[in-house]
Design an enzyme around this catalytic site. Sequence first.
Site, mmCIF file in Angstrom:
data_model
loop_
_atom_site.group_PDB
_atom_site.id
_atom_site.type_symbol
_atom_site.label_atom_id
_atom_site.label_comp_id
_atom_site.label_asym_id
_atom_site.label_seq_id
_atom_site.Cartn_x
_atom_site.Cartn_y
_atom_site.Cartn_z
ATOM 1 N N ASP A 253 5.459 -7.047 2.927
ATOM 2 C CA ASP A 253 4.694 -7.507 1.765
ATOM 3 C C ASP A 253 5.624 -7.880 0.616
ATOM 4 O OD1 ASP A 253 1.996 -7.837 1.397
ATOM 5 O OD2 ASP A 253 1.568 -5.708 1.118
ATOM 6 N N SER B 208 0.835 -1.205 0.000
ATOM 7 C CA SER B 208 0.000 0.000 0.000
ATOM 8 C C SER B 208 0.870 1.255 0.000
ATOM 9 C CB SER B 208 -0.930 0.009 1.222
ATOM 10 O OG SER B 208 -0.202 -0.200 2.413
ATOM 11 N N GLU C 137 -9.466 -9.575 2.968
ATOM 12 C CA GLU C 137 -9.765 -8.180 2.620
ATOM 13 C C GLU C 137 -11.068 -8.087 1.832
ATOM 14 O OE1 GLU C 137 -6.518 -5.927 1.013
ATOM 15 O OE2 GLU C 137 -7.805 -4.227 0.474
ATOM 16 N N GLU D 242 -0.063 -12.431 -1.709
ATOM 17 C CA GLU D 242 -1.468 -12.461 -2.091
ATOM 18 C C GLU D 242 -1.808 -13.692 -2.925
ATOM 19 O OE1 GLU D 242 -2.525 -8.814 -4.083
ATOM 20 O OE2 GLU D 242 -1.803 -7.562 -2.420
HETATM 21 O O1 KIV Z 1 -0.499 -3.418 1.497
HETATM 22 C C1 KIV Z 1 -1.208 -3.354 2.512
HETATM 23 O O2 KIV Z 1 -1.193 -2.387 3.280
HETATM 24 C C2 KIV Z 1 -2.097 -4.476 2.767
HETATM 25 C C3 KIV Z 1 -3.145 -4.297 3.817
HETATM 26 C C4 KIV Z 1 -4.227 -3.457 3.268
HETATM 27 C C5 KIV Z 1 -3.642 -5.593 4.337
HETATM 28 O O3 KIV Z 1 -1.986 -5.489 2.148
#
Ligand code: KIV
Length: 272
Positions: free
Chosen positions: A91, A53, A188, A121
């Site tokens: 992530d 994000s 989500e 993901e």
């Molecule tokens: O990238 C992110 O911040 C996320 C959250 C919204 C779970 O994957």
Amino acid sequence: MYADRPARKAWTVPMLADARREGRKLVMLTAYDASFARALDDNGVDLILVGDSLGMVVQGHQSTLPVSVDDIVYHTACAARGVSTALLVADLPFQADASPERALDAAVRCLQAGAGMVKLEGAGFKLDVIRFLVEREIPVCAHLGLTPQSVLRLGGYKVQGRDERAAATLRDDAVAVAEAGASLLVLECVPSPLAAAITAASSIPTIGIGAGAQCDGQVLVLHDLLGINSGHRRPKFVKDFLADGGSIAAAVAAFAEAVRDGSFPDAEHSYG
Ligand code: KIV
């Protein structure tokens, strides 16, 4: 500055399952730098996510797709310097998990930068990626439902699992990512009853974002929690905790308390 605080135990991966077993809700927020990571860590946040994000709220892109492994590693290293007890999750950005070997390279860099877990993901071929990482001692958080890296295929950021077929696929994928070895599952934009059913059937803790209050924990993007206009449409599940809080510390603490006492998310911030 925080010398008066009692010492807290640092989070470890096995403690996530303990929390679920003991009915303690998990509180997660995103952070991308040391100062905000410290503010979260000091105010009751259990898990800090260096989410992709950051592409939308820090870099100003329209999606998470332009985020690179270098970006995530840089921000993970920054955030890690502010963390003392929270579990730091990094992530894997778009296509960094396109093959098990690529994912391993990226995940090792994230762990070396200070993360204790990586998030990726999807299910499908990603199950092999999860297995490959877990077999190599890399803890994995799975992410199902609305997976923002699938935005081109999905045609936008929409609630997932609305019809029975899609719901069944989500239920199956949730079981499969846990069987592949994931330790945590982010759900989500999933209707609350479906997220509740997945959580009840799950062998690993679930963390909801737009997935109702029955998940084992909740996550929000920090900028949304603080009411910062990052130039994107505000989804229904977002709540500005700074509006009533008066300070960043109070807003973070209010979010942590609302997650733990089950008052967030309420129906206004969930999908039926
Ligand atoms: O990238 C992110 O911040 C996320 C959250 C919204 C779970 O994957």
